[in-house]
Design an enzyme around this catalytic site. Structure first.
Site, PDB file in Angstrom:
ATOM      1  N   ARG A 287      -3.422  10.853   4.065  1.00 33.76           N
ATOM      2  CA  ARG A 287      -2.614  11.737   3.843  1.00 33.76           C
ATOM      3  C   ARG A 287      -1.777  12.066   2.570  1.00 33.76           C
ATOM      4  O   ARG A 287      -0.874  12.859   2.421  1.00 33.76           O
ATOM      5  CB  ARG A 287      -1.488  11.479   5.120  1.00 33.76           C
ATOM      6  CG  ARG A 287      -2.256  11.862   6.254  1.00 33.76           C
ATOM      7  CD  ARG A 287      -1.109  11.328   7.358  1.00 33.76           C
ATOM      8  NE  ARG A 287      -0.158  12.255   7.535  1.00 33.76           N
ATOM      9  CZ  ARG A 287      -0.250  13.571   8.333  1.00 33.76           C
ATOM     10  NH1 ARG A 287      -1.054  13.881   8.949  1.00 33.76           N
ATOM     11  NH2 ARG A 287       1.057  14.289   8.352  1.00 33.76           N
TER      12      ARG A 287
ATOM     13  N   LYS B 221       0.864  -1.288   0.059  1.00 31.02           N
ATOM     14  CA  LYS B 221       0.068  -0.063  -0.107  1.00 31.02           C
ATOM     15  C   LYS B 221       0.770   1.196   0.040  1.00 31.02           C
ATOM     16  O   LYS B 221       0.728   2.199  -0.862  1.00 31.02           O
ATOM     17  CB  LYS B 221      -0.817   0.155   1.244  1.00 31.02           C
ATOM     18  CG  LYS B 221      -1.677   1.287   1.515  1.00 31.02           C
ATOM     19  CD  LYS B 221      -2.547   1.351   2.844  1.00 31.02           C
ATOM     20  CE  LYS B 221      -1.871   1.861   3.936  1.00 31.02           C
ATOM     21  NZ  LYS B 221      -1.480   3.179   3.999  1.00 31.02           N
ATOM     22  N   ASN B 222       1.956   0.984   0.836  1.00 30.96           N
ATOM     23  CA  ASN B 222       2.802   2.572   1.160  1.00 30.96           C
ATOM     24  C   ASN B 222       3.669   2.637  -0.113  1.00 30.96           C
ATOM     25  O   ASN B 222       4.070   3.848  -0.246  1.00 30.96           O
ATOM     26  CB  ASN B 222       3.397   2.371   2.551  1.00 30.96           C
ATOM     27  CG  ASN B 222       2.348   2.561   3.667  1.00 30.96           C
ATOM     28  OD1 ASN B 222       1.425   3.088   3.412  1.00 30.96           O
ATOM     29  ND2 ASN B 222       2.805   1.874   4.510  1.00 30.96           N
TER      30      ASN B 222
ATOM     31  N   ASP C 119      -5.306   7.985   9.636  1.00 32.47           N
ATOM     32  CA  ASP C 119      -5.399   7.302  10.911  1.00 32.47           C
ATOM     33  C   ASP C 119      -5.098   8.487  12.022  1.00 32.47           C
ATOM     34  O   ASP C 119      -4.712   9.353  12.259  1.00 32.47           O
ATOM     35  CB  ASP C 119      -4.448   6.320  11.113  1.00 32.47           C
ATOM     36  CG  ASP C 119      -4.667   5.151  10.235  1.00 32.47           C
ATOM     37  OD1 ASP C 119      -5.713   4.746  10.154  1.00 32.47           O
ATOM     38  OD2 ASP C 119      -3.711   4.529   9.654  1.00 32.47           O
TER      39      ASP C 119
ATOM     40  N   VAL D 203       7.825   6.617  17.278  1.00 34.14           N
ATOM     41  CA  VAL D 203       7.515   7.228  15.736  1.00 34.14           C
ATOM     42  C   VAL D 203       6.279   8.226  15.853  1.00 34.14           C
ATOM     43  O   VAL D 203       6.178   9.197  15.394  1.00 34.14           O
ATOM     44  CB  VAL D 203       7.402   6.012  14.798  1.00 34.14           C
ATOM     45  CG1 VAL D 203       6.939   6.592  13.448  1.00 34.14           C
ATOM     46  CG2 VAL D 203       8.402   5.256  14.625  1.00 34.14           C
TER      47      VAL D 203
ATOM     48  N   ASP E 238       4.195   0.271  12.418  1.00 32.68           N
ATOM     49  CA  ASP E 238       2.971  -0.401  11.774  1.00 32.68           C
ATOM     50  C   ASP E 238       2.839  -2.071  12.256  1.00 32.68           C
ATOM     51  O   ASP E 238       1.918  -2.906  12.055  1.00 32.68           O
ATOM     52  CB  ASP E 238       2.814  -0.586  10.401  1.00 32.68           C
ATOM     53  CG  ASP E 238       2.277   1.018   9.811  1.00 32.68           C
ATOM     54  OD1 ASP E 238       1.776   1.581  10.460  1.00 32.68           O
ATOM     55  OD2 ASP E 238       2.586   1.491   8.703  1.00 32.68           O
TER      56      ASP E 238
END
EC number: 2.5.1.7
Length: 444
Positions: A94, A22-23, A119, A331, A309
């Site tokens: 974002r 996804k990222n 999120d 983070v 994550d």
């Protein structure tokens, strides 16, 4: 609010194919807007964040063909039709903020991005993004409605040192530097595997861009671009998520396409608590090997550390591990709120505002809990839960799968759709009983 019923005391067995990251996918779609050349992306995950990004690109002028069965997207943007991002895109995630960097070359007189959503894991300041863009020559105006960036005189390469190796800021500055004149050097940059994938994509497009081992990226501005065909890397977060589900359910899952070189920090901690896995040429098999042993310090960090994550699903593993374990989230400042849901199920978790490790982090003086102590093992009981964010959502599903006392209601499951392709179907094929709200009577 979309919801599911997850039945507990379930052992997961079988194989699952991990989707494209996804990222990486969302950022590559934005990067394709840098030029008017054609881009073909393969191994594209069919998830909500990608669907939203495709819709955003179309609104901006991209011509997109998406063969979802073949997992291939072809995107071509002859010209940019819109310089103001519609608010419905910024309230979801974002990704739109990256348009400030990506489109300044093609829209020098201004790009507007509304206030961002995403999120609920903390404000995630954009200061690093905006200050870096200013050093490249962008003019930035911030209002209650959003962010306006322009570069009427063009962008010029610069030396930029990030105060923190922010993934989003690094991506934004890479994209902006591609459209700048001359050389840009970004120091203390993030070098996650998804950023390396972005760099490889840009190199294929004709951009001269290199990295080295001290978190430095060098980019030379590019005017002539090539068409690109690129296969997206597997999603290391999804791979680890199903790996953790295998271990916590005392089952065995082969995660096809998982790449161990992208997951070394995770595999190291998993092995330290007794989780089983074996690495194969085409994936990783995860399995329950022996009773889990806690007593570990789990400290999230930027690459090459244990990524944030992975933290939330791993907390479920720690709740089933013997001993006292510590989580130190360095983070994101508000990423431990989901533990309330695990406590509701019977987990023993204590939250702390202090840094519970030898290393103080940037949140050491903050007024919010960013450390936790988890005592285990504790049996979990089925209950009702509301998902606060994407990765907490998978943690709740994992907890519900091993819970005693029947089924758990989990609401706000559209969060899972943002990052996991066909997550319900994959779980069901592994042996889980997962029912949507309108079909619960089948198992009642």
């Amino acid at each position: 609010m979309p919801g599911i019923k997850v039945f507990g005391e379930t052992v997961l067995r079988g194989s699952v194919r991990v989707s494209g990251a996804k990222n990486a996918t969302t950022k590559l779609l934005v990067a394709s807007l840098l030029s008017d050349q054609r881009t073909i992306l393969k191994n594209v995950p069919n998830i909500e964040d990608v669907r939203q990004t495709v819709d955003l690109c179309r609104v901006l002028g991209a011509i997109v063909e998406w063969d979802q069965q073949a997992q291939v997207i072809e995107i071509h943007t002859p010209r940019i039709l819109l310089s103001k991002v519609p608010p419905q895109f910024s309230c979801v995630n974002r990704i739109p903020i990256l348009l400030l960097g990506a489109l300044l070359r093609r829209c020098p007189y201004g790009i507007f991005v509304p206030i961002l959503g995403g999120d609920a894991i903390g404000p995630r300041t954009l200061h690093f993004h905006l200050e870096g863009l200013k050093k490249l020559g962008a003019e930035i105006v911030i209002s209650d409605e959003g962010y306006w960036a322009s570069a009427p005189n063009g962008l010029v390469g610069a030396h930029i040192t990030l105060p923190y190796p922010s993934v989003g800021a690094t991506e934004n500055l890479i994209l902006a530097s591609v459209g700048a004149q001359g050389r840009t050097i970004i120091k203390n940059a993030a070098l996650e595997v998804e950023i390396i994938d972005l760099i490889v994509f840009l190199q294929k497009a004709g951009v001269e861009i290199t990295t080295d081992n001290d978190k430095t990226i060098e980019i030379f501005g590019c005017q002539d671009f090539y068409s690109v065909e690129h296969s997206i890397i597997p999603d290391k977060i999804e791979a680890a998520s199903f790996g953790m589900a295998a271990v916590v359910s005392q089952g065995r899952i082969f995660v096809e396409q998982a790449r161990h070189e992208h997951m070394i920090p995770f595999l190291k901690v998993l092995r330290s608590i007794g989780g089983g896995f074996s690495v194969h040429e085409n994936g990783i098999e995860f399995f329950y090997d022996k009773p889990l042993k806690g007593g570990v310090l789990l400290e999230t960090d930027v690459h090459p550390g244990f990524i944030t994550d992975w933290q939330q699903p791993f907390a479920v593993l720690l709740s089933q591990s013997e001993g006292c374990s510590v989580i130190h989230e360095t983070v994101h400042e508000n990423r431990l709120g989901y533990l309330k849901g695990l406590v509701k199920m019977g987990a023993h978790c204590d939250l702390f505002h202090e840094c519970l490790s030898a290393k103080s982090c940037r949140y050491s003086t903050g007024n919010h809990p960013h450390s936790a102590v988890i005592h285990g093992p504790t049996p979990l009981q089925a209950t009702d839960l509301v998902i606060p964010d994407l990765r907490a959502g998978f943690a709740y599903v994992m907890a519900a799968l091993i819970a005693e006392g029947g089924a758990s209601w989990i609401e706000n499951t559209e969060m899972l759709d943002r990052g996991y392709t066909d997550w319900r179907g994959k779980l069901e094929r592994l042996g889980a009983k997962v029912l949507a709200r309108d079909s619960v009577s089948v198992y009642v």
